[in-house]
Design a protein around this motif. Structure first.
Motif, PDB file in Angstrom:
ATOM      1  N   SER A  61      19.111 124.981  88.104  1.00 15.80           N
ATOM      2  CA  SER A  61      19.358 124.462  89.449  1.00 15.80           C
ATOM      3  C   SER A  61      19.518 122.954  89.357  1.00 15.80           C
ATOM      4  O   SER A  61      18.804 122.279  88.632  1.00 15.80           O
ATOM      5  CB  SER A  61      18.228 124.836  90.397  1.00 15.80           C
ATOM      6  OG  SER A  61      17.037 124.226  89.995  1.00 15.80           O
ATOM      7  N   GLY A  63      20.484 119.242  91.608  1.00  9.28           N
ATOM      8  CA  GLY A  63      20.690 118.521  92.859  1.00  9.28           C
ATOM      9  C   GLY A  63      20.545 119.377  94.093  1.00  9.28           C
ATOM     10  O   GLY A  63      19.575 120.094  94.287  1.00  9.28           O
ATOM     11  N   ASN A  64      21.531 119.309  94.949  1.00  8.92           N
ATOM     12  CA  ASN A  64      21.498 120.069  96.201  1.00  8.92           C
ATOM     13  C   ASN A  64      22.309 121.355  96.090  1.00  8.92           C
ATOM     14  O   ASN A  64      22.929 121.788  97.040  1.00  8.92           O
ATOM     15  CB  ASN A  64      22.010 119.203  97.354  1.00  8.92           C
ATOM     16  CG  ASN A  64      23.431 118.733  97.137  1.00  8.92           C
ATOM     17  OD1 ASN A  64      24.010 118.986  96.094  1.00  8.92           O
ATOM     18  ND2 ASN A  64      23.994 118.053  98.107  1.00  8.92           N
ATOM     19  N   GLY A  65      22.270 121.947  94.900  1.00  5.16           N
ATOM     20  CA  GLY A  65      22.946 123.222  94.715  1.00  5.16           C
ATOM     21  C   GLY A  65      24.351 123.106  94.167  1.00  5.16           C
ATOM     22  O   GLY A  65      25.014 124.100  93.942  1.00  5.16           O
ATOM     23  N   GLU A  66      24.826 121.879  93.948  1.00  6.25           N
ATOM     24  CA  GLU A  66      26.160 121.708  93.406  1.00  6.25           C
ATOM     25  C   GLU A  66      26.139 121.887  91.893  1.00  6.25           C
ATOM     26  O   GLU A  66      25.195 121.499  91.221  1.00  6.25           O
ATOM     27  CB  GLU A  66      26.697 120.324  93.755  1.00  6.25           C
ATOM     28  CG  GLU A  66      26.907 120.130  95.245  1.00  6.25           C
ATOM     29  CD  GLU A  66      27.428 118.747  95.577  1.00  6.25           C
ATOM     30  OE1 GLU A  66      27.963 118.068  94.683  1.00  6.25           O
ATOM     31  OE2 GLU A  66      27.286 118.359  96.733  1.00  6.25           O
ATOM     32  N   ILE A  67      27.182 122.478  91.362  1.00  7.21           N
ATOM     33  CA  ILE A  67      27.284 122.705  89.924  1.00  7.21           C
ATOM     34  C   ILE A  67      28.233 121.652  89.353  1.00  7.21           C
ATOM     35  O   ILE A  67      29.339 121.476  89.863  1.00  7.21           O
ATOM     36  CB  ILE A  67      27.812 124.119  89.631  1.00  7.21           C
ATOM     37  CG1 ILE A  67      26.847 125.148  90.196  1.00  7.21           C
ATOM     38  CG2 ILE A  67      28.046 124.321  88.147  1.00  7.21           C
ATOM     39  CD1 ILE A  67      27.336 126.566  90.116  1.00  7.21           C
ATOM     40  N   PRO A  68      27.798 120.945  88.314  1.00 10.35           N
ATOM     41  CA  PRO A  68      28.669 119.923  87.727  1.00 10.35           C
ATOM     42  C   PRO A  68      29.970 120.537  87.197  1.00 10.35           C
ATOM     43  O   PRO A  68      29.971 121.658  86.674  1.00 10.35           O
ATOM     44  CB  PRO A  68      27.851 119.350  86.576  1.00 10.35           C
ATOM     45  CG  PRO A  68      26.497 119.938  86.670  1.00 10.35           C
ATOM     46  CD  PRO A  68      26.527 121.069  87.627  1.00 10.35           C
ATOM     47  N   ALA A  69      31.058 119.798  87.298  1.00 13.72           N
ATOM     48  CA  ALA A  69      32.361 120.297  86.871  1.00 13.72           C
ATOM     49  C   ALA A  69      32.408 120.558  85.369  1.00 13.72           C
ATOM     50  O   ALA A  69      33.134 121.440  84.909  1.00 13.72           O
ATOM     51  CB  ALA A  69      33.451 119.307  87.265  1.00 13.72           C
TER      52      ALA A  69
END
Length: 86
Positions: A61, A63-69
């Motif tokens: 998991s 940050g705020n649920g964002e997945i790094p590119a």
């Protein structure tokens, strides 16, 4: 005992629900009834409170649920498994 319920919904939502229900060979009423059963189930709410999140899931998991590119999930999973089964 069945009781009639009138709902006010967006026309597009209703049309999409009808198409989905037809493809699944069920009624929109059946979908709504089962959805309401699911969200009002006491057992389900209690079960959600009892769910334990694994360390692996916590570790991925971000940050705020964002997945790094640039996330290489296959590599990360492989590294996790190597560590787990050492």
């Amino acid at each position: 005992m069945d009781t009639k319920l009138t709902l006010k919904l967006d026309k597009d939502v209703i049309e999409k629900a009808k198409i989905y229900a037809a493809k699944q060979k069920i009624s929109v009423s059946f979908i709504v009834e089962n959805y309401l059963k699911a969200i009002t189930s006491v057992k389900k709410k209690e079960a959600i409170d009892d769910i334990e999140i694994s360390e692996f899931v916590k570790s991925i998991s971000v940050g705020n649920g964002e997945i790094p590119a640039d996330l290489d999930y296959k590599k990360d999973r492989q590294e996790y498994l190597v560590e787990k089964y050492k």
